[in-house]
Design a protein around this motif. Structure first.
Motif, short mmCIF file in Angstrom:
data_model
loop_
_atom_site.label_atom_id
_atom_site.label_comp_id
_atom_site.label_asym_id
_atom_site.label_seq_id
_atom_site.Cartn_x
_atom_site.Cartn_y
_atom_site.Cartn_z
N HIS A 113 0.88 -1.23 -0.19
CA HIS A 113 -0.05 -0.12 0.14
C HIS A 113 0.98 1.19 -0.05
O HIS A 113 1.69 1.33 0.82
N ARG B 197 -4.49 -2.01 -7.29
CA ARG B 197 -5.90 -1.37 -6.98
C ARG B 197 -5.57 0.14 -6.49
O ARG B 197 -4.59 0.47 -6.36
N THR C 189 -7.32 3.27 -4.70
CA THR C 189 -8.24 4.00 -3.78
C THR C 189 -8.74 5.32 -3.80
O THR C 189 -7.71 6.33 -3.68
N SER D 275 -10.86 0.49 -4.77
CA SER D 275 -11.41 0.58 -3.72
C SER D 275 -12.17 1.98 -3.26
O SER D 275 -11.66 3.06 -3.75
N THR E 266 -13.92 6.93 3.99
CA THR E 266 -12.70 7.28 4.67
C THR E 266 -13.10 7.86 6.26
O THR E 266 -12.51 7.69 7.28
C1 HCA Z 1 -5.20 6.01 4.70
C2 HCA Z 1 -6.82 6.20 3.88
C3 HCA Z 1 -7.55 4.82 3.64
C4 HCA Z 1 -7.45 4.17 2.68
C5 HCA Z 1 -8.16 2.87 2.14
C6 HCA Z 1 -7.95 2.19 0.80
C7 HCA Z 1 -9.04 5.19 3.81
O1 HCA Z 1 -5.38 6.09 5.80
O2 HCA Z 1 -4.62 6.07 3.69
O3 HCA Z 1 -6.67 2.05 0.64
O4 HCA Z 1 -8.72 1.36 0.67
O5 HCA Z 1 -9.63 5.06 5.09
O6 HCA Z 1 -9.45 6.00 2.94
O7 HCA Z 1 -7.30 3.99 4.85
#
Ligand code: HCA
Ligand code: CU
Length: 408
Positions: free
Chosen positions: A100, A160, A162, A190, A194
């Motif tokens: 990630h 992926r 997000t 995704s 948040t």
């Molecule tokens: C973060 C944000 C995240 C990313 C979620 C994901 C969120 O803390 O980096 O990558 O699917 O809540 O949007 O956790």
């Protein structure tokens, strides 16, 4: 009388949950909903949580053995995390290991240096995130998203994307960016809530508008700020997403995301999703996290909490001693938990008789009543707890019931 016209799943009619399961059906064949566990990424964003590399590797092994589909870890946080990511990638686990990172070429390079085959990247796309966090325009966000996807894909990564803070983004921009990154070859998108501001129908609508516009498979990542994370994630799956993000015990930024235990049990029992989870590991996974973080699950936490399978009121004890399913949706051993009964002023005649049998005392209705009254008069609340799950105890229960019933 109720008649269910749409019997899609096979549940035995003598299953005590039979009618409940039928109400849960939505008329379509259950589909597989996968789990991505982010204990090693989102989980480490929980205040006070940090794992050693040895712990990260052990957690990854256990999650893999449990049966999650993807395991997420962030190699960009620290050199230590990068090392852990590399080592976990070398373990040959069944689950995909997802690195990630931020939507930046330099971060994609870090994923590549780790020898990752899957990566996830995130970029805030709500106006507040673009304006006040990233200080970029919509055009710049769009460009950065497409460039990152193209760069990662040109290096052969599965990825992926997000759309961070997607629930608060202008839907028109959200759809536009999802379409563009889909065209650029992104493998999954995704849809996160948040800040945990959605309710289930809202999450359903949000996922649906994306699903109606792109063919790319969707994840849902729902925060628990108002306690609706899992309900929202499941609603997102009803609208077409096929993977839920979890962490062990739900730890994560602020109030976290859906707990692995609740999600896996809901998918298996309520959604009839064909996963092969080793649900009996759920208690051990929770204990492992407790041991490594010092965060003790609150008493009434579903599935893994200490009182999740404790029974107390006299009427409940009476029923539990005959058939535990009267007050349990799923057997505790299925999830690695234990059934306990609590004796005290609420125990009643049946509880008292059981207690007497455990103490080796003869019991009859009259004495059981006296003991029950005595427990009430003591006014000491709960006096003791007894696990109730081995064969010997079951036998005592049967004897007890017989004697109390027949007065012998
Ligand atoms: C973060 C944000 C995240 C990313 C979620 C994901 C969120 O803390 O980096 O990558 O699917 O809540 O949007 O956790
Ligand atoms: Cu998050």
């Amino acid at each position: 009388m109720f008649i269910f016209v749409n019997f899609v799943t096979k549940v035995a009619m003598d299953d005590p949950n039979y009618y409940a399961y039928k109400h849960n059906e939505n008329g379509t064949k259950p589909k597989k909903i996968k789990i991505l566990d982010s204990t090693l990424r989102e989980g480490e964003q929980h205040p006070g949580v940090t794992f050693s590399n040895k712990q990260r590797i052990q957690i990854a092994w256990m999650l893999d053995y449990f049966g999650v589909d993807q395991i997420e870890i962030s190699p960009v946080v620290s050199p230590d995390h990068k090392e852990a990511t590399k080592t976990i990638l070398k373990q040959g686990l069944k689950a995909d290991i997802v690195a990630h990172v931020r939507a930046l070429k330099e971060d994609v390079d870090i994923a590549l240096e780790c020898d990752a085959s899957w990566m996830a990247t995130y970029l805030g796309i709500s106006d507040i995130h673009m304006k006040d966090k990233l200080r970029i325009t919509r055009e710049e966000a769009m460009r950065r998203a497409i460039e990152t996807v193209e760069y990662a894909k040109s290096h052969g990564l599965k990825m992926r994307f997000t759309v961070e803070d997607g629930s608060r983004a202008d839907p028109e921009f959200l759809i536009k960016i999802c379409k563009e990154i889909s065209d650029a070859g992104v493998d999954r998108i995704s849809i996160p809530d948040t800040v945990g501001i959605m309710r289930p129908i809202g999450m359903y609508n949000l996922v649906k508008i994306v699903k109606d516009n792109v063919k790319t498979p969707l994840d849902v990542h729902c925060h628990n700020d108002i306690g609706l994370a899992l309900a929202n994630a499941l609603a997102g799956c009803d609208a077409g997403a096929d993977q839920i993000h979890t962490t062990i015990d739900g730890v994560g930024e602020r109030t976290g995301i859906p707990a692995l235990a609740e999600t896996a049990v809901a998918l298996t029992y309520l959604y009839k999703s064909p996963n092969n989870f080793r649900l009996d590991m759920l208690m051990d996974l929770s204990r492992l996290i407790e041991q490594y973080t010092g965060i003790v699950p609150y008493d009434s936490k579903p599935i893994v909490g200490p009182t999740a399978y404790k029974h107390k009121a006299g009427t409940h004890l009476a029923a539990i001693l005959r058939n535990p399913a009267a007050y349990e949706p799923i057997e505790p051993k299925v999830v690695g938990n234990r059934r306990k009964i609590v004796f005290g002023e609420l125990a009643g005649k049946n509880g008292a008789a059981y207690l007497m049998s455990l103490l080796g005392l003869d019991q009859d209705e009259e004495h059981a009543k006296k003991v029950a009254a005595g427990l009430k008069n003591l006014r000491m609340g709960d006096l003791l707890e007894i696990p109730l799950d081995d064969r010997l105890e079951r036998k005592i229960i049967n004897d007890t019931q017989m004697k109390v019933k027949t007065g012998k």
